[in-house]
Design a protein around this motif. Structure first.
Motif, PDB file in Angstrom:
ATOM      1  N   VAL A 100       0.834  -1.202   0.000  1.00  0.00           N
ATOM      2  CA  VAL A 100       0.000   0.000   0.000  1.00  0.00           C
ATOM      3  C   VAL A 100       0.872   1.257   0.000  1.00  0.00           C
ATOM      4  N   GLU A 101       2.051   1.169   0.606  1.00  0.00           N
ATOM      5  CA  GLU A 101       2.980   2.304   0.635  1.00  0.00           C
ATOM      6  C   GLU A 101       3.414   2.731  -0.770  1.00  0.00           C
ATOM      7  N   TYR A 102       3.295   1.817  -1.742  1.00  0.00           N
ATOM      8  CA  TYR A 102       3.737   2.092  -3.111  1.00  0.00           C
ATOM      9  C   TYR A 102       2.590   2.413  -4.060  1.00  0.00           C
ATOM     10  N   ILE A 103       1.419   1.847  -3.825  1.00  0.00           N
ATOM     11  CA  ILE A 103       0.304   2.100  -4.747  1.00  0.00           C
ATOM     12  C   ILE A 103      -0.655   3.155  -4.215  1.00  0.00           C
ATOM     13  N   GLY A 104      -0.598   3.432  -2.915  1.00  0.00           N
ATOM     14  CA  GLY A 104      -1.459   4.443  -2.314  1.00  0.00           C
ATOM     15  C   GLY A 104      -2.773   3.868  -1.823  1.00  0.00           C
ATOM     16  N   CYS A 105      -3.369   4.549  -0.873  1.00  0.00           N
ATOM     17  CA  CYS A 105      -4.624   4.082  -0.258  1.00  0.00           C
ATOM     18  C   CYS A 105      -5.780   4.064  -1.242  1.00  0.00           C
ATOM     19  N   SER A 106      -5.888   5.080  -2.093  1.00  0.00           N
ATOM     20  CA  SER A 106      -7.033   5.132  -3.009  1.00  0.00           C
ATOM     21  C   SER A 106      -6.952   4.020  -4.054  1.00  0.00           C
ATOM     22  N   CYS A 107      -5.766   3.699  -4.524  1.00  0.00           N
ATOM     23  CA  CYS A 107      -5.598   2.591  -5.467  1.00  0.00           C
ATOM     24  C   CYS A 107      -5.948   1.275  -4.775  1.00  0.00           C
ATOM     25  N   PHE A 108      -5.490   1.100  -3.544  1.00  0.00           N
ATOM     26  CA  PHE A 108      -5.807  -0.110  -2.794  1.00  0.00           C
ATOM     27  C   PHE A 108      -7.317  -0.229  -2.592  1.00  0.00           C
ATOM     28  N   GLN A 109      -7.958   0.879  -2.314  1.00  0.00           N
ATOM     29  CA  GLN A 109      -9.413   0.899  -2.138  1.00  0.00           C
ATOM     30  C   GLN A 109     -10.103   0.402  -3.415  1.00  0.00           C
ATOM     31  N   ARG A 110      -9.648   0.881  -4.576  1.00  0.00           N
ATOM     32  CA  ARG A 110     -10.226   0.431  -5.857  1.00  0.00           C
ATOM     33  C   ARG A 110     -10.012  -1.071  -6.065  1.00  0.00           C
ATOM     34  N   LEU A 111      -8.814  -1.554  -5.720  1.00  0.00           N
ATOM     35  CA  LEU A 111      -8.516  -2.979  -5.873  1.00  0.00           C
ATOM     36  C   LEU A 111      -9.440  -3.831  -5.011  1.00  0.00           C
ATOM     37  N   ILE A 112      -9.619  -3.421  -3.764  1.00  0.00           N
ATOM     38  CA  ILE A 112     -10.495  -4.166  -2.858  1.00  0.00           C
ATOM     39  C   ILE A 112     -11.933  -4.128  -3.382  1.00  0.00           C
ATOM     40  N   GLY A 113     -12.356  -2.987  -3.892  1.00  0.00           N
ATOM     41  CA  GLY A 113     -13.687  -2.890  -4.489  1.00  0.00           C
ATOM     42  C   GLY A 113     -13.854  -3.830  -5.665  1.00  0.00           C
ATOM     43  N   GLN A 114     -12.808  -4.012  -6.454  1.00  0.00           N
ATOM     44  CA  GLN A 114     -12.850  -4.907  -7.607  1.00  0.00           C
ATOM     45  C   GLN A 114     -12.899  -6.377  -7.174  1.00  0.00           C
ATOM     46  N   VAL A 115     -12.058  -6.747  -6.224  1.00  0.00           N
ATOM     47  CA  VAL A 115     -11.928  -8.151  -5.816  1.00  0.00           C
ATOM     48  C   VAL A 115     -13.071  -8.576  -4.894  1.00  0.00           C
ATOM     49  N   GLY A 116     -13.530  -7.670  -4.035  1.00  0.00           N
ATOM     50  CA  GLY A 116     -14.659  -7.926  -3.149  1.00  0.00           C
ATOM     51  C   GLY A 116     -14.440  -8.975  -2.072  1.00  0.00           C
ATOM     52  N   PRO A 117     -13.277  -8.991  -1.413  1.00  0.00           N
ATOM     53  CA  PRO A 117     -13.054 -10.014  -0.396  1.00  0.00           C
ATOM     54  C   PRO A 117     -13.851  -9.745   0.878  1.00  0.00           C
ATOM     55  N   GLU A 118     -14.076 -10.791   1.653  1.00  0.00           N
ATOM     56  CA  GLU A 118     -14.645 -10.605   2.980  1.00  0.00           C
ATOM     57  C   GLU A 118     -13.580 -10.043   3.920  1.00  0.00           C
ATOM     58  N   TYR A 119     -12.330 -10.506   3.721  1.00  0.00           N
ATOM     59  CA  TYR A 119     -11.212 -10.086   4.571  1.00  0.00           C
ATOM     60  C   TYR A 119     -10.105  -9.480   3.726  1.00  0.00           C
ATOM     61  N   ALA A 120      -9.447  -8.467   4.274  1.00  0.00           N
ATOM     62  CA  ALA A 120      -8.234  -7.897   3.679  1.00  0.00           C
ATOM     63  C   ALA A 120      -7.234  -7.726   4.806  1.00  0.00           C
ATOM     64  N   SER A 121      -6.018  -8.159   4.562  1.00  0.00           N
ATOM     65  CA  SER A 121      -4.970  -8.066   5.582  1.00  0.00           C
ATOM     66  C   SER A 121      -3.747  -7.417   4.963  1.00  0.00           C
ATOM     67  N   CYS A 122      -3.255  -6.385   5.627  1.00  0.00           N
ATOM     68  CA  CYS A 122      -2.109  -5.623   5.116  1.00  0.00           C
ATOM     69  C   CYS A 122      -1.028  -5.532   6.177  1.00  0.00           C
ATOM     70  N   VAL A 123       0.206  -5.488   5.732  1.00  0.00           N
ATOM     71  CA  VAL A 123       1.312  -5.134   6.614  1.00  0.00           C
ATOM     72  C   VAL A 123       1.917  -3.857   6.067  1.00  0.00           C
ATOM     73  N   LEU A 124       1.978  -2.852   6.929  1.00  0.00           N
ATOM     74  CA  LEU A 124       2.613  -1.575   6.603  1.00  0.00           C
ATOM     75  C   LEU A 124       3.925  -1.478   7.365  1.00  0.00           C
ATOM     76  N   GLN A 125       4.878  -0.796   6.787  1.00  0.00           N
ATOM     77  CA  GLN A 125       6.137  -0.541   7.483  1.00  0.00           C
ATOM     78  C   GLN A 125       6.066   0.830   8.134  1.00  0.00           C
ATOM     79  N   ILE A 126       6.245   0.852   9.450  1.00  0.00           N
ATOM     80  CA  ILE A 126       6.306   2.106  10.188  1.00  0.00           C
ATOM     81  C   ILE A 126       7.782   2.422  10.363  1.00  0.00           C
ATOM     82  N   ASN A 127       8.197   3.539   9.813  1.00  0.00           N
ATOM     83  CA  ASN A 127       9.619   3.840   9.698  1.00  0.00           C
ATOM     84  C   ASN A 127      10.204   4.519  10.929  1.00  0.00           C
ATOM     85  N   ALA A 128      11.466   4.243  11.142  1.00  0.00           N
ATOM     86  CA  ALA A 128      12.242   4.942  12.164  1.00  0.00           C
ATOM     87  C   ALA A 128      12.633   6.300  11.603  1.00  0.00           C
TER      88      ALA A 128
END
Length: 190
Positions: A100-128
């Motif tokens: 998501v850090e590379y495609i952006g939240c709005s792109c991810f939102q569109r992808l999830i809307g297209q795929v329509g999963p019941e569950y979505a699981s993401c790992v984000l990197q929180i930087n030092a």
């Protein structure tokens, strides 16, 4: 990512094991599958189809080659997620780690809307404070990604997912040796 001073590959592998085990899904999509780290945790008795999605054909070939035991289950799809989200099939669980850090939240939102999963699981990197790329001999290999990388803290992703009806059902952090953290956020559509 495998260096003892980084340990990201190992941490992501363990986190993906949890992502795959925590939810009842027979069709799973892994966005940004790369070389297939974590695919060894796919249980053929639970999962009938895994879509491994990446823009890099060499990564998809590596994932397929590394996991011949998933023949007939793993289907590798070469898709530019920012340009071709309509090419994605339906799945019950979508996993997107360090993507998501590379495609952006709005792109991810569109992808999830297209795929329509019941569950979505993401790992984000929180930087030092010292940046998003860990110090290693390979530091400059990531220079080309600087233009597309965005720091996320999870709040923006949560807000974006809520807008399409997905609520956070799990949030866990895992510290890394270099001061960074991985934030796993799981969402469910009621």
């Amino acid at each position: 990512m495998r260096l003892d001073s980084v340990l990201q590959l190992q941490a992501l592998n363990e986190m993906m094991k949890g992502q795959l085990e925590d939810y009842p899904a027979s069709k799973v999509m892994i966005l940004g599958v790369a070389g297939g780290n974590g695919l060894e945790h796919i249980r053929r008795d639970r999962v009938e189809k895994v879509y491994g999605v990446d823009v890099n054909a060499a990564y998809l070939e590596a994932a397929s080659t590394r996991h011949p035991n998933l023949a007939g289950v793993l289907e590798c799809l070469r898709v530019d997620l920012r340009e071709e989200p309509c090419r994605l099939p339906a799945a019950e669980l979508v996993i997107a780690n360090l993507l998501v850090e590379y495609i952006g939240c709005s792109c991810f939102q569109r992808l999830i809307g297209q795929v329509g999963p019941e569950y979505a699981s993401c790992v984000l990197q929180i930087n030092a404070e010292d940046g998003w790329v860990s110090d290693s001999p390979y530091l400059h290999a990531f220079d080309v990604l600087e233009a597309v990388h965005h720091d996320l803290d999870g709040k923006a992703l949560e807000k974006t997912m809520l807008a399409i009806g997905y609520r956070v059902i799990q949030r866990t952090e895992r510290g890394l040796p270099n001061g960074k953290k991985f934030l796993r956020m799981d969402f469910r559509r009621p």
